[in-house]
Design a protein around this motif. Structure first.
Motif, PDB file in Angstrom:
ATOM      1  N   PRO A   1     -25.632 -29.317 -59.798  1.00  0.00           N
ATOM      2  CA  PRO A   1     -24.972 -30.389 -59.042  1.00  0.00           C
ATOM      3  C   PRO A   1     -24.617 -29.929 -57.637  1.00  0.00           C
ATOM      4  O   PRO A   1     -24.473 -28.731 -57.373  1.00  0.00           O
ATOM      5  N   ASP A   2     -24.481 -30.877 -56.739  1.00  0.00           N
ATOM      6  CA  ASP A   2     -24.043 -30.584 -55.382  1.00  0.00           C
ATOM      7  C   ASP A   2     -22.532 -30.399 -55.428  1.00  0.00           C
ATOM      8  O   ASP A   2     -21.782 -31.363 -55.607  1.00  0.00           O
TER       9      ASP A   2
ATOM     10  N   TYR B   1     -24.271 -19.670 -52.858  1.00  0.00           N
ATOM     11  CA  TYR B   1     -24.592 -21.051 -53.217  1.00  0.00           C
ATOM     12  C   TYR B   1     -25.273 -21.770 -52.048  1.00  0.00           C
ATOM     13  O   TYR B   1     -26.257 -22.482 -52.239  1.00  0.00           O
ATOM     14  N   ASP B   2     -24.763 -21.574 -50.824  1.00  0.00           N
ATOM     15  CA  ASP B   2     -25.358 -22.219 -49.652  1.00  0.00           C
ATOM     16  C   ASP B   2     -26.788 -21.743 -49.420  1.00  0.00           C
ATOM     17  O   ASP B   2     -27.652 -22.528 -49.014  1.00  0.00           O
ATOM     18  N   ARG B   3     -27.046 -20.448 -49.681  1.00  0.00           N
ATOM     19  CA  ARG B   3     -28.425 -19.944 -49.532  1.00  0.00           C
ATOM     20  C   ARG B   3     -29.340 -20.580 -50.568  1.00  0.00           C
ATOM     21  O   ARG B   3     -30.465 -20.969 -50.260  1.00  0.00           O
ATOM     22  N   ARG B   4     -28.875 -20.683 -51.816  1.00  0.00           N
ATOM     23  CA  ARG B   4     -29.695 -21.330 -52.854  1.00  0.00           C
ATOM     24  C   ARG B   4     -29.917 -22.795 -52.527  1.00  0.00           C
ATOM     25  O   ARG B   4     -30.985 -23.347 -52.761  1.00  0.00           O
ATOM     26  N   ARG B   5     -28.893 -23.425 -52.000  1.00  0.00           N
ATOM     27  CA  ARG B   5     -28.946 -24.845 -51.684  1.00  0.00           C
ATOM     28  C   ARG B   5     -29.917 -25.131 -50.544  1.00  0.00           C
ATOM     29  O   ARG B   5     -30.606 -26.147 -50.542  1.00  0.00           O
ATOM     30  N   ALA B   6     -29.983 -24.208 -49.579  1.00  0.00           N
ATOM     31  CA  ALA B   6     -30.861 -24.396 -48.428  1.00  0.00           C
ATOM     32  C   ALA B   6     -32.329 -24.259 -48.816  1.00  0.00           C
ATOM     33  O   ALA B   6     -33.197 -24.843 -48.171  1.00  0.00           O
ATOM     34  N   GLY B   7     -32.603 -23.499 -49.861  1.00  0.00           N
ATOM     35  CA  GLY B   7     -33.979 -23.325 -50.292  1.00  0.00           C
ATOM     36  C   GLY B   7     -34.671 -22.252 -49.483  1.00  0.00           C
ATOM     37  O   GLY B   7     -34.071 -21.604 -48.623  1.00  0.00           O
TER      38      GLY B   7
END
Length: 114
Positions: free
Chosen positions: A6-7, A72-78
């Motif tokens: 989830p976001d 988390y932000d790195r994973r979220r950015a792809g």
């Protein structure tokens, strides 16, 4: 970010640039809305209000820790898209003969001042 994850910013109704105080305030606001003791039974919360409460606590636990939030932000950015490297011309100036070159730097004996 995977599709099943989830976001966490959306769970707490935050922007990506939210600071620590904003994260804490949003967590407390959401906790009051979904807390079992303070929940209004007349309001519908969806299929499982306890699951929503778990998601809120999980989102806060990740976003409040700077190291976990950065991960988390790195994973979220792809994956970062790499651009094609462009060539840059470099001019190298070399002396025609060794005599034109500057003399090497020479260091004399080290003197210790007392």
């Amino acid at each position: 970010m995977t599709g099943s994850e989830p976001d966490l910013y959306a769970v707490l109704d935050l922007s990506d640039s939210a600071g620590h105080q904003e994260i804490t305030a949003a967590f407390r606001r959401k906790l009051r809305e979904h807390h079992p003791d303070l929940r209004n039974p007349a309001l519908p919360f969806g299929p499982d209000p306890d699951e929503e409460l778990r998601r809120i606590v999980e989102a806060y636990s990740v976003l409040r820790d700077p190291r976990r939030r950065a991960e988390y932000d790195r994973r979220r950015a792809g994956p970062v898209a790499r651009t094609a490297a462009r060539s840059v011309p470099v001019t190298v100036h070399r002396p025609a003969s060794p005599s034109e070159a500057d003399p090497p730097i020479r260091a004399g004996p080290v003197r210790r001042h007392r």
